[in-house]
Design an enzyme around this catalytic site. Sequence first.
Site, PDB file in Angstrom:
ATOM      1  N   THR A   1       0.900  -0.928  -0.056  1.00 17.22           N
ATOM      2  CA  THR A   1       0.045   0.207   0.153  1.00 17.22           C
ATOM      3  C   THR A   1       0.926   1.380  -0.088  1.00 17.22           C
ATOM      4  OG1 THR A   1      -1.868   1.034   0.928  1.00 17.22           O
ATOM      5  CG2 THR A   1      -0.191   0.149   2.463  1.00 17.22           C
TER       6      THR A   1
ATOM      7  N   CYS B   1      -3.260   7.969   7.085  1.00 18.04           N
ATOM      8  CA  CYS B   1      -3.909   6.715   6.737  1.00 18.04           C
ATOM      9  C   CYS B   1      -3.142   5.619   7.890  1.00 18.04           C
ATOM     10  CB  CYS B   1      -4.122   6.314   5.389  1.00 18.04           C
ATOM     11  SG  CYS B   1      -5.005   7.462   4.285  1.00 18.04           S
TER      12      CYS B   1
ATOM     13  N   HIS C   1      -6.118  -0.578   3.983  1.00 11.99           N
ATOM     14  CA  HIS C   1      -5.754   0.673   4.411  1.00 11.99           C
ATOM     15  C   HIS C   1      -6.684   1.358   4.844  1.00 11.99           C
ATOM     16  CE1 HIS C   1      -3.711   4.117   1.641  1.00 11.99           C
ATOM     17  NE2 HIS C   1      -4.321   4.604   2.702  1.00 11.99           N
TER      18      HIS C   1
END
Lengths: 209, 148
Positions: B12, B18, B35
């Site tokens: 990711t 995040c 994610h």
Amino acid sequence: MSIKNYDQLSSLELDTLREIGSIGSGNAATALSQMLGKEVRITLPEVRIMGYNEAIDWIGGPEEITAGVLVKMRGQMGGILLAVQQLDFANLVLKCILDKTVQDYSQLIELDSSALVEVGNIMISTFISALSGLADMQIELTVPAFAVDMQGAILAVPMAEYGGQSDYIMTIGSNFVCEDKETPCRLLLSPDVRSLDFLLRKLGVSSGE
Amino acid sequence: MKMARGTGMLITYALGSCIGICLYDPAIKLGAMVHIMLPLNMEAGRKNTMKYADTGIRETLKQMTAKGAAHSRITAKIAGGAKMFDMGESAMGNIGQRNIESVKSVLRMEKIRILREDVGGTVARTLLFDVSNGAGCIRSYGRPDLII
């Protein structure tokens, strides 16, 4: 009927936003031109409503390192303005103001970063002052924040801020052309949905009433 | 959310505020990476469960057990939750921190052990997770790669 989501915008409303983008970017380009002492033109402004992944691809890949100047709007309109300064743009500014260029962002010293923040801040403020004059709105801006990092993470900031309201990000922006070279400095205006609604009503183009 | 079994690399990119969560059942080499962007799913009927820490982790665990993972064997590695812009007292700077707290509390409630973590700070992270051996690697700008 007021809009609840970006994808409910009508084509008239999108046109209005494009016009705002045009006026704002035009003013920002003038400010930039005065700072650099060079002619600066803008490309046709775009209004885009994108999902996060699309926005990342549009701006050139998540891991690309870039500088971002971020200012938050408060007052009658809430939202985020982000100036994404890719390396070409940073070098253009540094060349004109400090007569130097860098190979990559790690070579920036404090004075260089400070120049970039200031240029970003002036462009953003000009953009907003044009917008606030046009719509007769009181908008306050916060002190600019600066970061150099992966652009995926920088773009995620407005996404996360308004992620609870919408799965899309709205950007109004254009590229700058200086000395026949298109320099991708993007000013991204991401208003929150309620403020966007208020803005469109102020300008008398809201689809409802 | 991405899932792989046996071999494969889950990636990711550019985690700012995040958080990337790697969930792994070593016995059957089943790994999943989710994610998340925000701490809590506040709206009912939202289709995008994977965007939020609470619903994203729970949904991923459900899909892993459906693929044969044993809940009790699953462990976690997490990365992200940075503060990209220093905006003073503004609530925006806290999203990373709120994400970290939410992810940890959801994992605690689900009784999933966090093996390694690299959270907070101010740098963006790209998280890679090797499903064949459960090793994670974090790539950041201006920092050497970190193995977790």
